[in-house]
Design a protein around this motif. Structure first.
Motif, PDB file in Angstrom:
ATOM      1  N   TRP A 617       0.588  -1.189  -0.098  1.00 17.66           N
ATOM      2  CA  TRP A 617      -0.073   0.085   0.016  1.00 17.66           C
ATOM      3  C   TRP A 617       1.119   1.333  -0.098  1.00 17.66           C
ATOM      4  N   TRP A 618       1.889   1.117   0.910  1.00 15.32           N
ATOM      5  CA  TRP A 618       2.762   2.381   0.978  1.00 15.32           C
ATOM      6  C   TRP A 618       3.248   2.729  -0.519  1.00 15.32           C
ATOM      7  N   GLN A 619       3.849   1.744  -1.239  1.00 13.99           N
ATOM      8  CA  GLN A 619       4.537   1.622  -2.489  1.00 13.99           C
ATOM      9  C   GLN A 619       3.673   2.124  -3.633  1.00 13.99           C
ATOM     10  N   ARG A 620       2.212   1.601  -3.572  1.00  9.92           N
ATOM     11  CA  ARG A 620       1.292   2.044  -4.260  1.00  9.92           C
ATOM     12  C   ARG A 620       1.132   3.710  -4.251  1.00  9.92           C
ATOM     13  N   ARG A 621       0.703   4.027  -3.128  1.00 10.19           N
ATOM     14  CA  ARG A 621       0.510   5.466  -3.171  1.00 10.19           C
ATOM     15  C   ARG A 621       1.746   6.388  -3.357  1.00 10.19           C
ATOM     16  N   ALA A 622       2.977   5.638  -3.195  1.00  9.43           N
ATOM     17  CA  ALA A 622       4.212   6.695  -3.658  1.00  9.43           C
ATOM     18  C   ALA A 622       4.201   6.613  -5.190  1.00  9.43           C
ATOM     19  N   GLY A 643     -11.989  11.096  -8.048  1.00  8.68           N
ATOM     20  CA  GLY A 643     -11.444   9.957  -7.182  1.00  8.68           C
ATOM     21  C   GLY A 643     -10.323   9.609  -7.096  1.00  8.68           C
ATOM     22  N   GLN A 644      -9.507   9.850  -8.361  1.00  8.10           N
ATOM     23  CA  GLN A 644      -8.161   9.614  -8.461  1.00  8.10           C
ATOM     24  C   GLN A 644      -7.143  10.776  -7.686  1.00  8.10           C
ATOM     25  N   GLU A 645      -7.861  11.919  -7.328  1.00 10.33           N
ATOM     26  CA  GLU A 645      -7.130  13.044  -6.743  1.00 10.33           C
ATOM     27  C   GLU A 645      -7.115  12.659  -5.384  1.00 10.33           C
ATOM     28  N   PHE A 646      -7.792  11.658  -4.557  1.00 12.78           N
ATOM     29  CA  PHE A 646      -7.351  11.321  -3.500  1.00 12.78           C
ATOM     30  C   PHE A 646      -7.161   9.709  -3.319  1.00 12.78           C
ATOM     31  N   ALA A 647      -6.534   8.913  -4.340  1.00 13.66           N
ATOM     32  CA  ALA A 647      -6.301   7.627  -4.452  1.00 13.66           C
ATOM     33  C   ALA A 647      -7.219   6.563  -4.033  1.00 13.66           C
ATOM     34  N   GLN A 648      -8.450   6.929  -4.610  1.00  7.86           N
ATOM     35  CA  GLN A 648      -9.446   6.019  -4.250  1.00  7.86           C
ATOM     36  C   GLN A 648      -8.966   4.648  -5.022  1.00  7.86           C
ATOM     37  N   GLY A 649      -9.041   3.463  -4.102  1.00 11.46           N
ATOM     38  CA  GLY A 649      -8.551   2.227  -4.629  1.00 11.46           C
ATOM     39  C   GLY A 649      -9.675   1.479  -5.343  1.00 11.46           C
ATOM     40  N   ALA A 650     -10.734   1.666  -5.301  1.00 10.08           N
ATOM     41  CA  ALA A 650     -12.046   0.750  -5.972  1.00 10.08           C
ATOM     42  C   ALA A 650     -12.065   1.535  -7.508  1.00 10.08           C
ATOM     43  N   TYR A 667     -11.798   7.123   9.635  1.00 10.87           N
ATOM     44  CA  TYR A 667     -11.377   6.458   8.901  1.00 10.87           C
ATOM     45  C   TYR A 667      -9.775   6.072   9.297  1.00 10.87           C
ATOM     46  N   GLU A 668      -9.328   4.829   9.698  1.00 11.24           N
ATOM     47  CA  GLU A 668      -7.912   4.781  10.077  1.00 11.24           C
ATOM     48  C   GLU A 668      -6.935   5.407   9.271  1.00 11.24           C
ATOM     49  N   ALA A 669      -7.255   4.928   7.827  1.00 17.06           N
ATOM     50  CA  ALA A 669      -6.105   5.184   6.633  1.00 17.06           C
ATOM     51  C   ALA A 669      -6.674   6.546   6.049  1.00 17.06           C
ATOM     52  N   SER A 670      -7.231   7.362   6.559  1.00 15.05           N
ATOM     53  CA  SER A 670      -7.769   8.640   5.739  1.00 15.05           C
ATOM     54  C   SER A 670      -6.702   9.610   5.560  1.00 15.05           C
ATOM     55  N   GLY A 671      -5.634   9.705   6.512  1.00 13.15           N
ATOM     56  CA  GLY A 671      -4.591  10.493   6.217  1.00 13.15           C
ATOM     57  C   GLY A 671      -3.878  10.223   4.923  1.00 13.15           C
ATOM     58  N   ASP A 672      -3.820   8.919   4.648  1.00 14.38           N
ATOM     59  CA  ASP A 672      -3.132   8.525   3.392  1.00 14.38           C
ATOM     60  C   ASP A 672      -3.923   9.177   2.093  1.00 14.38           C
ATOM     61  N   HIS A 673      -5.186   9.216   2.063  1.00  9.67           N
ATOM     62  CA  HIS A 673      -5.847   9.513   0.839  1.00  9.67           C
ATOM     63  C   HIS A 673      -6.024  11.040   1.038  1.00  9.67           C
ATOM     64  N   ARG A 674      -6.058  11.804   2.381  1.00 11.65           N
ATOM     65  CA  ARG A 674      -5.886  13.231   2.264  1.00 11.65           C
ATOM     66  C   ARG A 674      -4.866  13.798   1.891  1.00 11.65           C
ATOM     67  N   GLY A 675      -3.617  13.081   2.312  1.00  9.39           N
ATOM     68  CA  GLY A 675      -2.193  13.436   1.845  1.00  9.39           C
ATOM     69  C   GLY A 675      -2.171  13.401   0.155  1.00  9.39           C
ATOM     70  N   VAL A 676      -2.760  12.416  -0.429  1.00 11.74           N
ATOM     71  CA  VAL A 676      -2.545  12.553  -1.870  1.00 11.74           C
ATOM     72  C   VAL A 676      -3.458  13.697  -2.296  1.00 11.74           C
ATOM     73  N   SER A 762       7.137  14.218   0.397  1.00  9.91           N
ATOM     74  CA  SER A 762       7.024  14.917   1.412  1.00  9.91           C
ATOM     75  C   SER A 762       5.946  14.335   2.563  1.00  9.91           C
ATOM     76  N   ALA A 763       6.235  14.292   3.724  1.00 14.48           N
ATOM     77  CA  ALA A 763       5.357  13.813   4.813  1.00 14.48           C
ATOM     78  C   ALA A 763       4.159  14.401   4.552  1.00 14.48           C
ATOM     79  N   ARG A 764       3.975  15.686   4.189  1.00 17.38           N
ATOM     80  CA  ARG A 764       2.837  16.242   4.045  1.00 17.38           C
ATOM     81  C   ARG A 764       1.826  15.491   3.227  1.00 17.38           C
ATOM     82  N   TYR A 765       2.240  14.819   2.220  1.00 11.72           N
ATOM     83  CA  TYR A 765       1.632  14.050   1.404  1.00 11.72           C
ATOM     84  C   TYR A 765       1.476  12.565   1.783  1.00 11.72           C
ATOM     85  N   GLY A 766       1.845  12.049   2.997  1.00 10.45           N
ATOM     86  CA  GLY A 766       1.921  10.619   3.066  1.00 10.45           C
ATOM     87  C   GLY A 766       3.485   9.920   2.881  1.00 10.45           C
ATOM     88  N   GLY A 767       4.218  10.664   2.421  1.00  7.09           N
ATOM     89  CA  GLY A 767       5.579  10.101   2.054  1.00  7.09           C
ATOM     90  C   GLY A 767       6.510   9.997   3.246  1.00  7.09           C
TER      91      GLY A 767
END
Length: 805
Positions: A617-622, A643-650, A667-676, A762-767
């Motif tokens: 998941w981390w590599q996919r978002r990166a 939907g692609q602006e926040f890395a929707q998986g479906a 949602y536990e992983a919302s920060g990942d999506h908000r970062g994107v 950047s950590a700001r984006y979840g990196g």
């Protein structure tokens, strides 16, 4: 509109005082001499009409309470009424069969020796009475819904009809006393296929005609033997409402007094073989909500507030301006919202993300929601699923006031076969090509337009400018252009015929697209047309006067396909596919391009953008973030689907739209999506502020490779330049390892060094936040053919942008 007939008791109150009816003497419009008129002197007379002169208004009022309505006097009691000549049998039969081309020659009022003959066709009526100044005449019942009589007046008066049914009585204007409500110039332009405002001439137009409010109905149906109007105002029985043919243009017309906005209607068409078909109006500006299919009479009332936007949208050519597009399917962006509710949310969301434009998937009316709007039946009507045409105008206006342009998907490549819409509209191929090999679209089960027929081409060209002028649309993205351009598109040998020169090009479609583009650009300054064209057709964005198709921009389908194929590979294998990321620069300046990650790439098993990427998941978002950074820096404009602006998986589904819950802080992983999503906002912010990223998109001088051959490192480094030569350095690193002391040649730009202005890690984006914190000094160390270079740290699976300090 008469939705229900008023009660007989209520309506008699006004009808019984005929002197109060405001009428005037009018001239009879010219008409062909009918058989009945020429035979008046010898025709067998029908029983006389019952005629009574009305009392003066003042006297009638004084007697109303005790005297009641004036009793009609019978013919021969001193009123001078003449018997009505019998209706010619052929005319009678054709009217009842619905295949009469000139009903105004038979119905309505016509001067004859000794008076004025009036005939009406009112099925199911018990009586029909003519009301005019000083005259009240009950017409004779001739059977089959026909009523006739002769008024003892010297010329045709303005009159009304009182129509009595078993349960009520109504007072109406006679549609057959009116001149045609469409001009000769309109008819000439329609016949020539050059009516650029066709929607003002055809369809249902509420208006005042000869001092009476009503709706003019006009229809192009050249193969029809007859046309009648059917609607909720006549209980869906068009027998009494036949239209007249206006000559060789194939246009039929009828003005219906008293019918106004909100009325439902269709056209009952008598085909060449005598059978009937009931069709929605091809020019309808509003429709019922599917699956209902009636057309609706409508008029615009919206008062635009985007004058400043409209005045300045064309100040800068689009290929020299920032152009970042958010693609939206309105019905599913926030399911359940209307146009007006969308206007409260969509502009703010798009503006916050920094996109310059939205692109709306087709909003023209379509019967099947699962087609996403790409199988259009109502080319002139915004889908009623979300509101009225004025509601759609309100949404466009709101986007403009937020500084956001509106692109609309436009679908002239095909149309569905629904038997209430365009297919074999008047009994023969009309909108579609008469050659079955050119009429049927092999992929979609639809029909293709006959681009060589002038009226059909006019229908489409006018439609393009209609959306721009009536709804202030800023651009048209034309769907499936390749399917129009090639006669052999998706066809095997023997399934297509060459053009007159033996080639496979559809010359009619080429001429149509050139005319459409030339017309849209001439009439609508600041508008852009965009081609979804997936082949190497030469000159898609070349001006028409230079032999091109005349589009402003073209989707770069090659870049999309190649780059996504590269990104889907595991990093260890990417070095073998490095050219898939560099090949786009071989042809980058052959056209004016848009880089599209559209809805087509995230449906039907293709997976969402982030899910296409390899790794955990981390590599996919990166990978997702790095790819977006590469895309925004690459020459060409960009488009990203919702939907692609926040890395929707479906994958996207029109049934439920984007997975907004992924952004919910609970949602536990919302920060990942908000970062994107934060990254996309920052990409757009930097993009808009740095002209090097957009000012010379279509000029080779705006781009230079630093290192396009670092396949072993999975690195792509290039420079973008603005018109003044100021550079931006973009470096994409598609390996999961950190590379330190990575040297790249750079232009000499002074002593302050190069500053990192965007880093997708950047950590700001979840990196992982691997950064180049300090300005990077250019050193006199030659690299990549340049005398100076910098040494930098490359984050894993990241794109980094630098500018001279």
């Amino acid at each position: 509109m008469t939705a229900r007939k008023p009660s007989r008791k209520a309506s008699r109150k006004s009808a019984d005082v005929p002197a109060e009816v405001a009428v005037e003497t009018v001239a009879e419009p010219p008409a062909e001499t009918s058989a009945e008129t020429s035979a008046v002197a010898t025709a067998t007379p029908a029983p006389a009409a019952t005629v009574t002169k009305a009392a003066p208004a003042k006297r009638a009022r004084s007697k109303r309470a005790d005297a009641g309505p004036p009793r009609p006097r019978q013919a021969g009691d001193g009123q001078g009424a003449r018997p009505a000549p019998a209706l010619d049998g052929a005319d009678r039969g054709r009217l009842l069969a619905g295949d009469h081309h000139a009903p105004h020659d038979v119905l309505g009022a016509h001067p004859i020796p000794g008076g004025v003959l009036i005939r009406a066709l009112r099925p199911f009526a018990r009586t029909v009475t003519v009301l005019a100044t000083g005259v009240r005449a009950e017409l004779h019942d001739d059977g089959d819904g026909f009523f006739s009589g002769v008024l003892p007046v010297p010329q045709v008066p303005a009159y009304r009809l009182e129509v009595a049914y078993d349960d009520n009585t109504i007072e109406v204007e006679d549609p057959y006393r009116f001149w045609p409500a469409i001009g000769e110039l309109d008819l000439h332009l329609i016949g020539e296929g050059r009516h650029e405002e066709l929607w003002r001439a055809l369809g249902a137009e509420p208006m005042e005609h000869q001092g009476v409010a009503g709706t003019r109905f006009t229809l192009w149906a050249p193969n029809a033997r007859g046309v009648r109007i059917t609607g909720d105002f006549n209980y869906w029985d068009g027998t009494g409402f036949p239209m007249r043919s206006l000559g060789a243009t194939g246009v039929w017309e009828l003005f219906l007094p008293g019918v106004g906005e909100g009325a439902l209607y269709k056209f009952d068409i008598c085909r060449p073989d005598g059978s009937h078909t009931v069709r929605a109006d091809p020019m309808a500006r509003r429709t019922e909500v599917p699956p209902a299919t009636a057309s609706i009479v409508t008029a615009k009332h919206h008062e635009w507030q985007d004058a400043d936007w409209m005045a300045h949208r064309g100040d800068r050519p689009v290929h020299e301006a920032p152009f970042s597009v958010y693609e939206v399917h309105l019905a599913s962006w926030r399911p359940g919202l209307t146009y007006r509710q969308l206007a409260e949310q969509l502009p703010a969301y798009v503006k916050d993300l920094g996109f310059t434009h939205v692109e709306l998937m087709p909003v023209a009316e379509h019967p099947f929601g699962g087609s996403w709007g790409y199988q259009v039946t109502g080319f002139y009507a915004p889908t009623s699923r979300l509101g009225t045409p004025d509601d759609f105008r309100f949404l466009v206006d709101a986007l403009h006031r937020a500084g956001i342009g509106v692109i609309m998907d436009w679908v002239p490549a095909h149309f569905p076969r629904d038997d209430w819409a365009l297919a074999e509209f008047d009994g023969r191929p009309l909108y579609e090509h008469s050659d079955p090999q050119r009429a049927a679209h092999p992929d979609w089960g639809t029909l293709e337009f006959d681009y060589g027929r002038t009226e059909v081409r006019n229908f489409l060209v006018a439609n393009a400018t209609y959306w721009c002028e009536e709804f202030h649309i800023d651009g048209l993205r034309v769907d499936a252009v390749a399917s129009m351009l090639y006669l052999d598109y998706s066809r095997e040998d023997g399934q297509w015929s060459p053009n007159e020169f033996g080639g496979r090009e559809n010359l009619d479609a080429v001429a149509f697209l050139q005319e459409m583009n030339a017309t849209v650009y001439r009439r609508n300054p600041g508008v852009v047309t965009i081609a979804e064209e997936s082949t190497a057709w030469d000159g898609v964005t070349r001006p028409t006067d230079s032999g091109g198709l005349g589009f402003g921009l073209k989707w770069n389908m090659g870049w999309m396909h190649d780059s996504l194929q590269y990104m889907a590979k595991e990093p260890v294998h990417r070095k073998y596919h490095h050219n898939e990321m560099t090949f786009s620069m071989v042809y980058a300046y052959s056209e004016n391009y848009v880089l599209p990650i559209s809805h087509d790439e995230v449906v039907h098993g293709k997976q969402a953008l982030v899910t296409k990427m390899p790794g955990d998941w981390w590599q996919r978002r990166a990978n997702h973030r790095a790819y977006l950074g590469f895309m925004w820096a690459h020459p060409g404009k960009q488009l990203l689907f919702m939907g692609q602006e926040f890395a929707q998986g479906a994958e996207w589904s029109e049934g439920h739209g984007p997975d907004w819950w992924l952004l919910d802080p609970s949602y536990e992983a919302s920060g990942d999506h908000r970062g994107v999503r934060t990254l996309v906002g920052d990409l757009n912010a930097v993009y808009g502020a740095v002209p090097a990223l957009w000012q010379r998109d279509t000029s080779p001088e705006g781009f230079s490779w630093v290192d396009g051959g670092a396949a072993e490192d999975n690195v792509l480094a290039f420079l973008r330049y603005d018109a003044d030569g100021s550079p931006l350095l973009a470096v994409s690193h598609f390996s999961p390892a950190v590379r330190t002391d990575y040297r790249l040649g750079v232009p000499e730009t002074g002593t302050e060094g190069w500053v990192e202005i965007l880093n997708t890690d950047s950590a700001r984006y979840g990196g992982g936040d691997v950064r180049n914190e300090e300005p990077l000094k250019a050193e006199a160390v030659p690299a990549h053919g340049r005398p100076s270079s910098i040494s930098l740290t490359l984050p894993p699976l990241a794109t980094v942008w630098f500018r001279p300090a």
